[in-house]
Design a protein around this motif. Sequence first.
Motif, short mmCIF file in Angstrom:
data_model
loop_
_atom_site.label_atom_id
_atom_site.label_comp_id
_atom_site.label_asym_id
_atom_site.label_seq_id
_atom_site.Cartn_x
_atom_site.Cartn_y
_atom_site.Cartn_z
N UNK A 11 -4.42 26.51 22.86
CA UNK A 11 -4.77 25.29 22.14
C UNK A 11 -3.55 24.39 21.95
N UNK A 12 -2.44 24.99 21.59
CA UNK A 12 -1.21 24.21 21.39
C UNK A 12 -0.74 23.59 22.70
N UNK A 13 -0.84 24.36 23.79
CA UNK A 13 -0.44 23.83 25.10
C UNK A 13 -1.35 22.68 25.53
N UNK A 14 -2.65 22.84 25.31
CA UNK A 14 -3.59 21.78 25.66
C UNK A 14 -3.29 20.51 24.88
N UNK A 15 -2.99 20.66 23.60
CA UNK A 15 -2.66 19.52 22.76
C UNK A 15 -1.37 18.85 23.25
N UNK A 16 -0.38 19.64 23.59
CA UNK A 16 0.88 19.11 24.09
C UNK A 16 0.67 18.35 25.40
N UNK A 17 -0.11 18.90 26.28
CA UNK A 17 -0.39 18.25 27.56
C UNK A 17 -1.13 16.92 27.33
N UNK A 19 -1.10 15.01 24.65
CA UNK A 19 -0.18 14.03 24.06
C UNK A 19 0.82 13.51 25.08
N UNK A 20 1.30 14.39 25.97
CA UNK A 20 2.25 13.99 27.02
C UNK A 20 1.58 13.02 28.01
N UNK A 21 0.33 13.30 28.38
CA UNK A 21 -0.37 12.41 29.30
C UNK A 21 -0.63 11.05 28.66
N UNK A 22 -0.97 11.05 27.38
CA UNK A 22 -1.20 9.79 26.67
C UNK A 22 0.09 8.97 26.62
N UNK A 26 0.95 5.31 28.29
CA UNK A 26 1.53 4.26 27.46
C UNK A 26 2.78 3.69 28.11
N UNK A 27 3.64 4.55 28.65
CA UNK A 27 4.86 4.10 29.32
C UNK A 27 4.55 3.26 30.55
N UNK A 28 3.52 3.65 31.30
CA UNK A 28 3.12 2.88 32.49
C UNK A 28 2.63 1.49 32.06
N UNK A 29 1.83 1.42 31.00
CA UNK A 29 1.33 0.13 30.52
C UNK A 29 2.49 -0.76 30.07
N UNK A 30 3.46 -0.16 29.36
CA UNK A 30 4.62 -0.93 28.89
C UNK A 30 5.43 -1.45 30.07
#
Length: 106
Positions: A11-17, A19-22, A26-30
């Motif tokens: 669950x923690x790994x899924x959450x980390x992944x 958040x990292x993808x989000x 965000x960086x691509x949009x910026x």
Amino acid sequence: MAIDLKSMNHSQLSDLIARAQARQRELVREKAARLRDKIHALVEAEGLGIDDVLGSRAKRSAVVRKVKPKYRNPATGETWTGRGKRPRWFSAALSAGKKEKDLLIG
């Protein structure tokens, strides 16, 4: 910042992944926004407009053309353009012995 992945559960790994993808999106949009601003500044510095530089291609790419249906299900009237994955009714009709030409519209 070091992250100890071995100590994390599923669950923690899924959450980390997630958040990292989000953050990556965000960086691509910026980055795209910064690049768009640079392009607009360059075009304006030359005394032109975006349409002058890109021409009508920019306008045409946003237009979605509707494709006429090519096949019709005689039982229900459903249609298919012949593009993309075959609909179930089309595959079922072929399996039942119909030919593609039997399902053609007019």
